[in-house]
Write a protein that holds these residues in place. Structure first.
Motif, short mmCIF file in Angstrom:
data_model
loop_
_atom_site.label_atom_id
_atom_site.label_comp_id
_atom_site.label_asym_id
_atom_site.label_seq_id
_atom_site.Cartn_x
_atom_site.Cartn_y
_atom_site.Cartn_z
N ASN A 1 -11.03 17.00 52.11
CA ASN A 1 -10.05 18.33 52.43
C ASN A 1 -9.08 17.88 53.26
O ASN A 1 -8.34 18.66 53.92
CB ASN A 1 -10.75 19.66 53.06
N VAL A 2 -8.93 16.65 53.73
CA VAL A 2 -7.80 16.05 54.43
C VAL A 2 -6.47 16.20 53.91
O VAL A 2 -6.24 15.95 52.76
CB VAL A 2 -7.97 14.35 54.62
N ASP A 3 -5.46 16.76 54.69
CA ASP A 3 -4.07 16.77 54.27
C ASP A 3 -3.44 15.60 54.69
O ASP A 3 -3.16 15.66 55.98
CB ASP A 3 -3.63 18.38 54.74
N THR A 4 -3.13 14.83 53.93
CA THR A 4 -2.54 13.70 54.53
C THR A 4 -1.20 13.75 54.98
O THR A 4 -0.90 13.10 56.20
CB THR A 4 -2.52 12.54 53.26
N ALA A 5 -0.18 14.87 54.60
CA ALA A 5 0.82 14.80 55.22
C ALA A 5 0.84 15.32 56.82
O ALA A 5 1.65 15.22 57.42
CB ALA A 5 1.52 15.74 54.44
N GLU A 6 0.01 16.40 56.98
CA GLU A 6 -0.42 16.95 58.05
C GLU A 6 -0.93 15.94 59.02
O GLU A 6 -0.46 16.01 60.31
CB GLU A 6 -1.32 18.01 58.00
N GLU A 7 -1.71 15.03 58.59
CA GLU A 7 -2.35 14.00 59.37
C GLU A 7 -1.15 13.00 59.99
O GLU A 7 -1.05 12.54 61.00
CB GLU A 7 -3.43 13.25 58.58
N PHE A 8 -0.43 12.70 58.84
CA PHE A 8 0.88 11.70 59.31
C PHE A 8 1.46 12.51 60.49
O PHE A 8 2.02 11.82 61.40
CB PHE A 8 1.65 11.19 58.26
N VAL A 9 1.75 13.59 60.40
CA VAL A 9 2.73 14.35 61.39
C VAL A 9 1.82 14.25 62.75
O VAL A 9 2.54 14.07 63.91
CB VAL A 9 3.00 15.93 60.92
#
Length: 641
Positions: A603-611
């Motif tokens: 359920n990792v949101d990669t876009a959010e994690e990069f932010v």
């Protein structure tokens, strides 16, 4: 300055740990069933430089003064949000859509996971493919699937039928033969004198007439004939007309004291027209008359039939020949004028009836109608012929008897189905529906003679239907079969539908589609595959097309699933703040639905994690700049000193 450096150091430590969390999330973005973490921060202790005071006298209040001493980790939270489902097509890949966790165990400890990549080990245990831990059922026990499981055979005991038996009858039908053309009773046109008295003197009378629309013709009665009776005048006129050489002169007869002028031809195309002078002299009822042609009836004289070319005389023979329903040849004479036969159309028909007693012979609308007494194909043939020595003659070939409805056998419909005996042996059972003459149906049931026989119950009779085509009822629906093998005697019950309903057999104008729909028996079968239903039931598919429930996968729910503790391998253990697991089946009490052939992704949101990564990087840089700035100020201070 040293305080500022320590504050910056706390920022470095906190953002370093935040980077650890973000990095762990990103590196597990493709880990099945992984649940991401989130770090939150909290400010640290504060140093008070002055307490606040409230308003007093002429002075207003004053706020206290505090300086923070840095940042600390507030919490690291697990996100239990749903991950995307990935279709794999593998039966033992199972995803949870909704709330809950799979339960794994090693006999001592329980673990919980959302990664449902399961498999069967050599002992038939359903295990987690990553760890070998056993998947638990709703009773908290490991699930074991016997891969050598065999489903025993089940004897067929119920046969269900459905479909349509045609309401339009095409058989059984009796053969019907009718004359190709109706026989007609043809009468000639006639004009009758009235009130002419017992004697009339026709001397010098010119008799003018027109026959059948032809040219006018005439003869004159010689003078001096004198007054004569009607009979004498008729004889005089007939002699005169016969010697005249005229075309188709009328025939003169008497009716009491009256003269009757009859045309030479018969039927509704024949006419006779007498001249006005004759009409006035003889007081005729009219000047023109037309013949009649009506459907022949029983009382019609044979010589008056339109088929008659020349009149029969007593002793003439009309021969009745042909083939009866048994195929036997028939030849019976009808003697015209004989006491036992007669001279009417009805007498001839009665003679045909006597020659063919296996039929019903009638006169219908001028036609001879012959109906066979028995249904089915029929060799019936009837021909009328004049004997070669007869004076009379008729054109019977123009009125030949032809089949207007061929005799046919009963409507039938055959259907077969495979049934199973007590040994699981397959047998083909065949049923044949046959319409009866009263409109009901029979069903004859059989099995191959080499394999057994239907001892009782066949045929099933009296299968009937209502005016709307609904099934109404039948005779006994129980069959007993004896097999030539060691299989036990078998009893079958047939289900034709509910009386008054349309769920089984019907009889409407539709096609003939009645058949054995299904039966409840099957042979023995071995396990060939498994699948998982939405409620967590593991079902076994067997080689005999049967499907059995083998186990039920447990789903664990928690009051606070974020309180679970990660132990690696996408597994969790019970945490102090998670609450006790509530075990149950999927789709119950708030538990999610299981989806076979699929896995839940991270359920990792990669876009959010990069932010977040960029934000953490900037925060780290800011904390380090605090330290470097304090250090420079400290150096400046040392130089001053």
């Amino acid at each position: 300055m040293f305080t500022a450096m320590r504050i910056g150091l706390s920022g470095l430590r906190s953002t370093q740990q935040q980077l650890d969390v973000i990095g762990n999330n990103l590196t597990n973005s493709e880990t099945l069933g992984f649940k991401s973490d989130r770090m939150t921060f909290a400010d640290a202790f504060y140093r008070n430089y002055g307490s606040g005071t409230g308003p007093s006298g002429g002075l207003g209040g004053r706020n206290g003064a505090q300086v923070g001493l840095g940042v600390q980790i507030g919490s690291v939270d697990h996100s239990v949000a749903q991950g995307n489902l990935i279709q794999t097509g593998r039966a033992l890949d199972i995803a949870i859509q909704g709330n809950g966790f799979f339960v794994l165990g090693d006999g001592e400890s329980q673990y919980f996971t959302r990664a449902g990549s399961f498999s069967l080990d050599s002992a038939g245990n359903l295990v987690d493919g990553n760890s070998g831990l056993k998947v638990q059922d709703i009773n908290g026990q490991g699930i074991v699937i016997d891969q050598d499981l065999v489903v025993p055979a089940q004897t067929t005991s119920l046969l269900q039928l459905a479909g349509n038996l045609p309401a339009v009858v095409t058989g059984p039908l009796a053969e019907i033969q009718e004359s190709s053309t109706a026989y007609q009773d043809d009468q000639p046109p006639a004009l009758t004198s009235t009130g002419s008295g017992a004697t009339v003197d026709l001397s010098g009378l010119t008799l003018s007439f027109i026959v059948d629309g032809g040219n006018a013709q005439s003869v004159t009665v010689p003078a001096g004939t004198g007054a004569q009776t009607a009979a004498a005048n008729a004889a005089t006129l007939n002699t005169l007309l016969a010697a005249s050489g005229l075309t188709n002169p009328p025939i003169v007869s008497t009716s009491g004291n009256e003269l009757v002028f009859t045309g030479a031809t018969t039927g509704d195309t024949g006419t006779i027209e007498l001249g006005g002078g004759v009409a006035a002299t003889l007081n005729l009822t009219g000047l023109k008359a037309t013949g009649t042609s009506t459907d022949a009836v029983a009382a019609t004289l044979i010589n008056d039939l339109n088929s008659n070319a020349s009149d029969y005389v007593p002793g003439d023979i009309i021969r009745i020949i042909g083939t009866d329903s048994t195929g036997a040849s028939i030849s019976v004479p009808f003697t015209f004028g004989a006491a036992n036969d007669g001279d009417t159309f009805g007498a001839l028909v009665n003679k045909i009836q006597g020659a063919f007693p296996d039929t019903a012979v009638q006169i219908v609308d001028g036609k001879i109608k012959v109906t066979a007494n028995q249904t089915g194909e029929n060799p019936l043939e009837i021909v009328l012929q004049d004997d070669v020595n007869s004076t009379g003659n008729s054109n019977f070939s123009l009125y030949s008897l032809n089949a207007t409805r061929q005799g046919t056998g009963p409507d039938t419909k055959t259907s077969s189905i495979t049934i199973y005996d007590s040994l699981g042996t397959a047998h083909v059972l065949t049923g044949t529906f046959e319409r009866q003459e009263n409109g009901t149906w029979n069903l004859a049931v059989s099995v191959p003679e080499s394999e057994g026989s239907v001892v009782t119950g066949s045929p099933i009779t009296g299968i009937s239907f209502g005016a709307d085509g609904s099934f109404q009822g039948s005779g006994s629906l129980s069959l007993d079969i004896a097999w030539t093998s060691n299989a036990a005697p078998q009893s079958l019950t047939l289900d034709l539908g509910s009386p008054g309903g349309f769920t089984g057999l019907t009889a409407t104008a539709g096609a003939n589609s009645a058949q054995f729909e299904q039966q409840d028996g099957y042979p023995s079968g071995t396990l060939v595959g498994i699948d998982v239903t939405g409620d967590g039931t593991i079902r076994g598919d067997f080689s005999n097309n049967q499907r059995l429930d083998l186990a039920s996968i447990a789903i664990a729910r928690f009051r606070n699933p974020e309180g679970l503790v990660k132990v690696g391998g996408t597994r969790f253990r019970l945490g102090d703040n998670a609450g006790q697991p509530i075990l149950g089946a999927a789709q119950q009490a708030g538990a999610g639905t299981l989806v076979g052939g699929a896995l839940e992704g991270s359920n990792v949101d990669t876009a959010e994690e990069f932010v977040k990564l960029i934000e953490a990087q900037r925060a780290f840089q800011g904390a380090s700049r605090i330290i470097s700035s304090a250090d420079e100020l400290f150096l400046d201070f040392l130089q001053i000193v």
